[in-house]
Motif scaffolding. Structure first.
Motif, PDB file in Angstrom:
ATOM      1  N   ASP A 152       0.840  -1.194   0.000  1.00  0.00           N
ATOM      2  CA  ASP A 152       0.000   0.000   0.000  1.00  0.00           C
ATOM      3  C   ASP A 152       0.878   1.247   0.000  1.00  0.00           C
ATOM      4  O   ASP A 152       1.954   1.277   0.610  1.00  0.00           O
ATOM      5  N   VAL A 153       0.400   2.278  -0.679  1.00  0.00           N
ATOM      6  CA  VAL A 153       1.161   3.530  -0.760  1.00  0.00           C
ATOM      7  C   VAL A 153       0.817   4.390   0.454  1.00  0.00           C
ATOM      8  O   VAL A 153      -0.135   5.174   0.447  1.00  0.00           O
ATOM      9  N   ARG A 154       1.607   4.203   1.509  1.00  0.00           N
ATOM     10  CA  ARG A 154       1.454   4.996   2.731  1.00  0.00           C
ATOM     11  C   ARG A 154       2.838   5.506   3.130  1.00  0.00           C
ATOM     12  O   ARG A 154       3.542   4.907   3.941  1.00  0.00           O
ATOM     13  N   TYR A 155       3.240   6.607   2.544  1.00  0.00           N
ATOM     14  CA  TYR A 155       4.585   7.133   2.740  1.00  0.00           C
ATOM     15  C   TYR A 155       4.535   8.566   3.263  1.00  0.00           C
ATOM     16  O   TYR A 155       3.602   9.323   2.973  1.00  0.00           O
ATOM     17  N   ARG A 156       5.568   8.912   4.024  1.00  0.00           N
ATOM     18  CA  ARG A 156       5.847  10.302   4.390  1.00  0.00           C
ATOM     19  C   ARG A 156       7.314  10.567   4.087  1.00  0.00           C
ATOM     20  O   ARG A 156       8.170   9.726   4.365  1.00  0.00           O
ATOM     21  N   PHE A 157       7.593  11.746   3.551  1.00  0.00           N
ATOM     22  CA  PHE A 157       8.968  12.074   3.142  1.00  0.00           C
ATOM     23  C   PHE A 157       9.345  13.456   3.640  1.00  0.00           C
ATOM     24  O   PHE A 157       8.529  14.383   3.666  1.00  0.00           O
ATOM     25  N   GLY A 158      10.620  13.595   4.038  1.00  0.00           N
ATOM     26  CA  GLY A 158      11.101  14.908   4.440  1.00  0.00           C
ATOM     27  C   GLY A 158      12.284  14.823   5.374  1.00  0.00           C
ATOM     28  O   GLY A 158      13.030  13.838   5.386  1.00  0.00           O
ATOM     29  N   SER A 159      12.446  15.872   6.170  1.00  0.00           N
ATOM     30  CA  SER A 159      13.529  15.885   7.152  1.00  0.00           C
ATOM     31  C   SER A 159      13.191  14.912   8.266  1.00  0.00           C
ATOM     32  O   SER A 159      12.028  14.603   8.518  1.00  0.00           O
ATOM     33  N   ARG A 160      14.217  14.433   8.947  1.00  0.00           N
ATOM     34  CA  ARG A 160      13.982  13.474  10.014  1.00  0.00           C
ATOM     35  C   ARG A 160      13.140  14.071  11.128  1.00  0.00           C
ATOM     36  O   ARG A 160      12.257  13.414  11.701  1.00  0.00           O
ATOM     37  N   SER A 161      13.399  15.335  11.467  1.00  0.00           N
ATOM     38  CA  SER A 161      12.646  15.969  12.550  1.00  0.00           C
ATOM     39  C   SER A 161      11.172  16.078  12.202  1.00  0.00           C
ATOM     40  O   SER A 161      10.302  15.887  13.052  1.00  0.00           O
ATOM     41  N   ALA A 162      10.883  16.382  10.927  1.00  0.00           N
ATOM     42  CA  ALA A 162       9.484  16.488  10.505  1.00  0.00           C
ATOM     43  C   ALA A 162       8.785  15.135  10.613  1.00  0.00           C
ATOM     44  O   ALA A 162       7.653  15.040  11.106  1.00  0.00           O
ATOM     45  N   LEU A 163       9.460  14.071  10.190  1.00  0.00           N
ATOM     46  CA  LEU A 163       8.857  12.750  10.243  1.00  0.00           C
ATOM     47  C   LEU A 163       8.689  12.275  11.681  1.00  0.00           C
ATOM     48  O   LEU A 163       7.688  11.641  12.022  1.00  0.00           O
ATOM     49  N   ASP A 164       9.663  12.564  12.527  1.00  0.00           N
ATOM     50  CA  ASP A 164       9.560  12.185  13.931  1.00  0.00           C
ATOM     51  C   ASP A 164       8.376  12.873  14.608  1.00  0.00           C
ATOM     52  O   ASP A 164       7.799  12.351  15.564  1.00  0.00           O
ATOM     53  N   ASP A 165       8.002  14.048  14.110  1.00  0.00           N
ATOM     54  CA  ASP A 165       6.868  14.798  14.663  1.00  0.00           C
ATOM     55  C   ASP A 165       5.541  14.390  14.034  1.00  0.00           C
ATOM     56  O   ASP A 165       4.512  15.023  14.281  1.00  0.00           O
ATOM     57  N   GLY A 166       5.562  13.363  13.183  1.00  0.00           N
ATOM     58  CA  GLY A 166       4.338  12.907  12.545  1.00  0.00           C
ATOM     59  C   GLY A 166       3.956  13.709  11.320  1.00  0.00           C
ATOM     60  O   GLY A 166       2.841  13.561  10.803  1.00  0.00           O
ATOM     61  N   GLU A 167       4.882  14.544  10.854  1.00  0.00           N
ATOM     62  CA  GLU A 167       4.602  15.387   9.698  1.00  0.00           C
ATOM     63  C   GLU A 167       5.368  14.873   8.477  1.00  0.00           C
ATOM     64  O   GLU A 167       5.664  13.693   8.380  1.00  0.00           O
ATOM     65  N   GLY A 168       5.671  15.781   7.533  1.00  0.00           N
ATOM     66  CA  GLY A 168       6.329  15.378   6.306  1.00  0.00           C
ATOM     67  C   GLY A 168       5.349  15.381   5.156  1.00  0.00           C
ATOM     68  O   GLY A 168       4.133  15.492   5.340  1.00  0.00           O
ATOM     69  N   ALA A 169       5.874  15.257   3.944  1.00  0.00           N
ATOM     70  CA  ALA A 169       5.044  15.328   2.734  1.00  0.00           C
ATOM     71  C   ALA A 169       4.481  13.958   2.382  1.00  0.00           C
ATOM     72  O   ALA A 169       5.164  12.940   2.498  1.00  0.00           O
ATOM     73  N   ARG A 170       3.240  13.950   1.936  1.00  0.00           N
ATOM     74  CA  ARG A 170       2.617  12.751   1.396  1.00  0.00           C
ATOM     75  C   ARG A 170       2.775  12.775  -0.122  1.00  0.00           C
ATOM     76  O   ARG A 170       2.825  13.847  -0.736  1.00  0.00           O
ATOM     77  N   PRO A 171       2.836  11.600  -0.768  1.00  0.00           N
ATOM     78  CA  PRO A 171       2.988  11.581  -2.227  1.00  0.00           C
ATOM     79  C   PRO A 171       1.781  12.211  -2.913  1.00  0.00           C
ATOM     80  O   PRO A 171       0.650  12.130  -2.420  1.00  0.00           O
TER      81      PRO A 171
END
Length: 258
Positions: A152-171
């Motif tokens: 399944d396409v469930r990805y988040r991309f970005g800086s490590r701090s953004a991903l650790d905070d539950g954020e980041g870009a979705r495809p």
């Protein structure tokens, strides 16, 4: 001359045992039942201090997470370009304890596959391309294959701090399955990969960042999954002249109201 003390230091591990021997005088000492060491509260044991300092200098061996990061980065960057591997790998930050446990580094990714330097221009690029390769890893002692073209396409991309905070870009969409050839000569192979595109403005990447991370979420809760990392060169992100002028106008208006 005061009572002598003995010190036992072990530098083969990251932990060093420091023990004071029982004093030979009639001074009262306290016994530490946890390890059988004795501490004389009436004096400062310089030998023990020396051992403590030696302990602080002992370096831990790389963790499994660190080795996994180096392995993925080294292989991908070697296939893409041999230049700059050492500098890029040396600057990689490790995942936090929680992220490491919930998102082990098992994904094989390539950020901006069309350029060897993986550069991202925050001013000129609207999207960032990330290719996800099939990868194999051990799960509970069993060999497991992650095939991005079937998951399944469930990805988040970005800086490590953004991903650790539950954020980041979705495809921006479900991605594109394509064939990619890597290696040369006998090592040449063609593999089906998944190429995803992410909006730059939501990645949390900033000018000067040298790594970018991809999280794959195992289910809709987003609490567990796998991760991948690649070195990048991030440029731009400076305020435009219009932004600076607008900031100046706001400051002047605030000053006039006083």
């Amino acid at each position: 001359m005061g009572p002598q003390s003995a010190c036992c230091c072990s530098t083969s591990r990251s932990e060093v045992d420091v023990k004071n021997c029982r004093p030979t005088t009639n001074w009262e000492s306290e016994e530490d039942e946890s390890d059988g060491s004795f501490v004389d509260p009436t004096r400062t044991d310089t030998v023990a201090i020396a051992c403590t300092l030696e302990r602080s200098m002992v370096r831990d061996t790389p963790s499994d997470t660190d080795r996994s990061i180096l392995s993925h980065l080294g292989r991908r960057r070697f296939l893409k370009s041999s230049a700059g591997i050492a500098a890029g790998v040396g600057a990689v930050p490790a995942l936090s304890g929680v992220a490491s446990a919930h998102f082990p580094v098992e994904l094989d990714i390539d950020v901006q596959p069309d350029n060897a330097d993986n550069f991202v221009d925050l001013d000129d690029h609207d999207q960032v391309s990330v290719v996800v390769f099939p990868s194999e890893y051990l799960s509970d002692g069993e060999k497991t294959t992650f095939d991005p073209t079937e998951e399944d396409v469930r990805y988040r991309f970005g800086s490590r701090s953004a991903l650790d905070d539950g954020e980041g870009a979705r495809p921006v969409d479900d991605g594109e399955v394509k064939e990619m050839t890597t290696g040369h000569g006998d090592e040449k192979q063609t593999t089906e990969v998944l190429e995803l595109r992410f909006p730059v403005g939501e990645t949390g990447l900033e000018k000067g960042d040298d790594t970018a991370w991809l999280f794959w979420e195992r289910d809709e809760s987003g609490e567990h999954g796998l991760s991948g990392v690649d070195t990048v060169s991030v440029y731009g992100g400076d305020q435009s002249s219009e932004d600076l002028l607008e900031l100046l106008r706001r400051l002047l208006r605030a000053f006039d109201k006083r």
